[in-house]
Design an enzyme around this catalytic site. Structure first.
Site, PDB file in Angstrom:
ATOM      1  N   TYR A 107       0.721  -1.169  -0.029  1.00  0.00           N
ATOM      2  CA  TYR A 107      -0.079   0.158  -0.123  1.00  0.00           C
ATOM      3  C   TYR A 107       0.745   1.074   0.029  1.00  0.00           C
ATOM      4  O   TYR A 107       0.784   2.120  -0.899  1.00  0.00           O
ATOM      5  CB  TYR A 107      -1.001  -0.065   1.182  1.00  0.00           C
ATOM      6  CG  TYR A 107      -1.570   1.173   1.657  1.00  0.00           C
ATOM      7  CD1 TYR A 107      -2.922   1.534   0.698  1.00  0.00           C
ATOM      8  CD2 TYR A 107      -1.481   1.842   2.748  1.00  0.00           C
ATOM      9  CE1 TYR A 107      -3.612   2.615   1.155  1.00  0.00           C
ATOM     10  CE2 TYR A 107      -1.997   3.156   2.784  1.00  0.00           C
ATOM     11  CZ  TYR A 107      -3.236   3.571   2.152  1.00  0.00           C
ATOM     12  OH  TYR A 107      -4.019   4.583   2.534  1.00  0.00           O
TER      13      TYR A 107
ATOM     14  N   ASP B 198       0.487  -7.649  19.242  1.00  0.00           N
ATOM     15  CA  ASP B 198       1.591  -7.846  19.716  1.00  0.00           C
ATOM     16  C   ASP B 198       1.908  -6.893  21.095  1.00  0.00           C
ATOM     17  O   ASP B 198       3.116  -6.092  21.079  1.00  0.00           O
ATOM     18  CB  ASP B 198       2.624  -7.227  18.591  1.00  0.00           C
ATOM     19  CG  ASP B 198       2.824  -8.513  17.572  1.00  0.00           C
ATOM     20  OD1 ASP B 198       2.313  -9.680  18.106  1.00  0.00           O
ATOM     21  OD2 ASP B 198       3.376  -8.308  16.243  1.00  0.00           O
ATOM     22  N   GLY B 199       0.945  -6.826  21.884  1.00  0.00           N
ATOM     23  CA  GLY B 199       1.412  -6.002  23.164  1.00  0.00           C
ATOM     24  C   GLY B 199       0.793  -4.636  23.084  1.00  0.00           C
ATOM     25  O   GLY B 199       0.931  -3.990  24.266  1.00  0.00           O
ATOM     26  N   GLY B 200       0.564  -4.161  22.031  1.00  0.00           N
ATOM     27  CA  GLY B 200      -0.318  -2.790  22.043  1.00  0.00           C
ATOM     28  C   GLY B 200       0.807  -1.612  22.298  1.00  0.00           C
ATOM     29  O   GLY B 200       0.343  -0.590  22.596  1.00  0.00           O
TER      30      GLY B 200
HETATM   31  C1  UGA Z   1      -3.641   2.729   8.811  1.00  0.00           C
HETATM   32  C2  UGA Z   1      -3.719   2.569   7.163  1.00  0.00           C
HETATM   33  O1  UGA Z   1      -2.714   1.951   6.752  1.00  0.00           O
HETATM   34  C3  UGA Z   1      -4.531   3.366   6.507  1.00  0.00           C
HETATM   35  O2  UGA Z   1      -5.813   3.552   6.906  1.00  0.00           O
HETATM   36  C4  UGA Z   1      -3.800   4.695   6.662  1.00  0.00           C
HETATM   37  O3  UGA Z   1      -2.838   4.998   5.667  1.00  0.00           O
HETATM   38  C5  UGA Z   1      -3.356   5.022   8.107  1.00  0.00           C
HETATM   39  O4  UGA Z   1      -2.676   4.139   8.901  1.00  0.00           O
HETATM   40  C6  UGA Z   1      -4.159   5.884   8.563  1.00  0.00           C
HETATM   41  O5  UGA Z   1      -5.293   5.450   9.257  1.00  0.00           O
HETATM   42  O6  UGA Z   1      -4.145   7.298   8.547  1.00  0.00           O
HETATM   43  P1  UGA Z   1      -2.430   1.549  10.853  1.00  0.00           P
HETATM   44  O7  UGA Z   1      -2.223   2.825  11.632  1.00  0.00           O
HETATM   45  O8  UGA Z   1      -1.490   0.740  11.017  1.00  0.00           O
HETATM   46  O9  UGA Z   1      -2.557   1.814   9.324  1.00  0.00           O
HETATM   47  O10 UGA Z   1      -4.066   1.340  11.238  1.00  0.00           O
HETATM   48  P2  UGA Z   1      -4.877   0.420  12.144  1.00  0.00           P
HETATM   49  O11 UGA Z   1      -5.215  -1.007  11.352  1.00  0.00           O
HETATM   50  O12 UGA Z   1      -5.839   1.234  12.726  1.00  0.00           O
HETATM   51  O13 UGA Z   1      -3.676  -0.395  13.152  1.00  0.00           O
HETATM   52  C7  UGA Z   1      -3.313   0.585  14.187  1.00  0.00           C
HETATM   53  C8  UGA Z   1      -2.508  -0.244  15.134  1.00  0.00           C
HETATM   54  O14 UGA Z   1      -3.316  -1.049  15.984  1.00  0.00           O
HETATM   55  C9  UGA Z   1      -1.726  -1.230  14.573  1.00  0.00           C
HETATM   56  O15 UGA Z   1      -0.222  -1.314  15.308  1.00  0.00           O
HETATM   57  C10 UGA Z   1      -2.342  -2.615  14.722  1.00  0.00           C
HETATM   58  O16 UGA Z   1      -1.580  -3.575  14.873  1.00  0.00           O
HETATM   59  C11 UGA Z   1      -3.277  -2.326  15.941  1.00  0.00           C
HETATM   60  N1  UGA Z   1      -4.534  -3.078  16.078  1.00  0.00           N
HETATM   61  C12 UGA Z   1      -5.208  -3.158  15.087  1.00  0.00           C
HETATM   62  C13 UGA Z   1      -4.716  -3.949  17.580  1.00  0.00           C
HETATM   63  O17 UGA Z   1      -3.806  -3.721  18.332  1.00  0.00           O
HETATM   64  N2  UGA Z   1      -6.009  -4.307  17.339  1.00  0.00           N
HETATM   65  C14 UGA Z   1      -6.704  -4.339  16.500  1.00  0.00           C
HETATM   66  O18 UGA Z   1      -7.800  -5.047  16.436  1.00  0.00           O
HETATM   67  C15 UGA Z   1      -6.341  -3.635  15.339  1.00  0.00           C
END
Ligand code: UGA
Length: 394
Positions: free
Chosen positions: A194, A261-263
């Site tokens: 992406y 992974d621990g958050g």
């Molecule tokens: C997102 C997406 O790539 C896009 O929507 C966008 O570009 C960008 O970031 C954004 O929202 O502006 P990410 O920040 O990794 O990526 O989005 P999430 O899926 O919301 O994850 C955030 C974090 O929460 C990650 O570390 C993920 O591993 C964690 N997570 C996610 C959890 O701990 N539990 C869950 O159930 C889901």
């Protein structure tokens, strides 16, 4: 303020008068203040604006905000479901049901538009390593004709890129548009499909603007959240949505929140209301914003995902009577997202450039935005997941 020069045309290019959409316009046509910032003669929104993807989360909020400001808006989207009745009934809105990869439809949708906001994307991390061809197609290949069309028509392309283009760089650094390296993982790590697609499209748009005739602005949103965000798995979608919806799905069922992974990973969340204000500020000031790349986010809302979980449990408990001690459930990234997922430890936007350029800064704290978001999910889904008061599974 960031150094303006770093985002300007190379010296050899200036003075050719060729780059109508690029920074050269500032240098040639605009008065420069003593601070080195061009004084804008801007102010009004473009009269007619196309919002591609205007039926989605960000698009539906932006469309409503543009209509509120008196603009005429054309929305092109496959699904218009997130646009409220107030919005679709507005006589200044024209909705076109279809896809940006339909060239003829795209061309007619843009007829008479002075600006186009390009927001279509597959932007859910669980897709990046599971359907990477779709992700690369939607975020890069499908949008190449749009860039060419805007170049041909001289239509201002305001393209929504992503903070993901910064990749997995230094977690202690503020991410700057003009100087931070974009560090992606190896090809085998498909999480980056992406970011790579989005980055290449940015580079294509930039090249078409600086070496061609495309009037453009690139926006990199950082974790914008708000009402009507993602689907809930098992109810109106499948798989893993973004973190907010994952946590809401658990809260509505009063099940432990899945913590990957621990958050300890951190994100700086910003309100969709602040995002819309930033977009309006950009759209009102083409003279200051064309040829530019802007971060849009809220560095003050930097928080770990485990802290976010705790906040959401507390807000839900207070407003909807859930268990205030609802725990988290540890999950591994590998089991949750599958092979090829990678994570970003932290990303904090440097927002000095957009503030200097258009005077915008985010104002809404996480504590202010979470109640409205939680209430929205409860209103939309409460009856579809059963009682929110079911026993906690520990
Ligand atoms: C997102 C997406 O790539 C896009 O929507 C966008 O570009 C960008 O970031 C954004 O929202 O502006 P990410 O920040 O990794 O990526 O989005 P999430 O899926 O919301 O994850 C955030 C974090 O929460 C990650 O570390 C993920 O591993 C964690 N997570 C996610 C959890 O701990 N539990 C869950 O159930 C889901």
């Amino acid at each position: 303020m960031q150094a303006e020069a770093t985002l300007c045309l190379p010296a050899k290019a200036s003075g050719t008068g060729r780059f109508l959409g690029g920074v050269l316009v500032y240098k040639a046509d605009m008065m420069v203040s003593s601070a080195g910032v061009p004084r804008s003669t801007d102010g009004a929104l473009p009269e007619r604006i196309a919002v591609l993807g205007g039926g989605g989360f960000l698009g539906s909020h932006l469309t409503a905000a543009l209509l509120d400001q008196g603009a005429q808006v054309v929305v092109l989207d496959r699904s218009l479901g997130k646009l409220g009745r107030d919005t679709t009934d507005n006589p200044r809105l024209r909705c076109v049901a279809g896809s940006v990869d339909d060239g003829a439809l795209l061309e007619t949708s843009l007829d008479g538009c002075d600006a186009v906001v390009s927001m279509t994307a597959l932007c859910n991390p669980s897709l990046y390593n599971t359907v990477p061809q779709d992700v690369i197609r939607a975020n890069f290949l499908d949008l190449l004709p749009l860039v060419d069309l805007c170049s041909r028509k001289g239509c201002w392309l305001v393209h929504l890129s992503t903070c993901e283009v910064y990749g997995r760089g230094d977690p202690s650094a503020f991410l700057r548009e003009d100087s931070t390296p974009l560090v992606l993982g190896p090809v085998q790590s498909e999480r980056w499909s992406y970011a790579c697609a989005k980055q290449l499209l940015e580079r294509w748009i930039w090249a078409q603007g600086i070496h061609g005739t495309l009037p453009f602005t690139i926006v990199r949103p950082f974790n914008i959240i708000g009402p009507r965000m993602d689907y809930l798995p098992g109810i109106d979608g499948e798989g893993v949505p973004r973190v907010l919806a994952c946590f809401m799905a658990a809260l509505l069922r009063q099940e432990p929140l899945p913590l990957v992974d621990g958050g300890q990973q951190r994100r700086a969340f910003a309100s969709v209301r602040d995002f819309c204000d930033a977009m309006l500020a950009i759209l009102r000031t083409p003279g200051r914003c064309q040829g530019q790349i802007f971060n849009v986010g809220n560095a003050d809302n930097d928080i770990s995902i485990s802290e976010l979980a705790r906040h959401m449990v507390a807000v839900y408990a207070e407003r909807h009577g859930g268990d205030p001690t609802l725990p988290c459930r540890p999950v591994s990234a590998q089991s949750y997202y599958g092979t090829g997922y990678d994570d970003v430890a932290r990303r904090i936007p440097d927002l000095a450039y957009i503030e200097a350029r258009v005077g915008w800064r985010a104002r809404i704290s996480l504590a202010e935005m979470l109640p409205e978001i939680v209430d929205d999910y409860v209103a939309r889904y409460r009856n579809r997941v059963g009682s929110p008061q079911v026993a906690v599974t520990r």
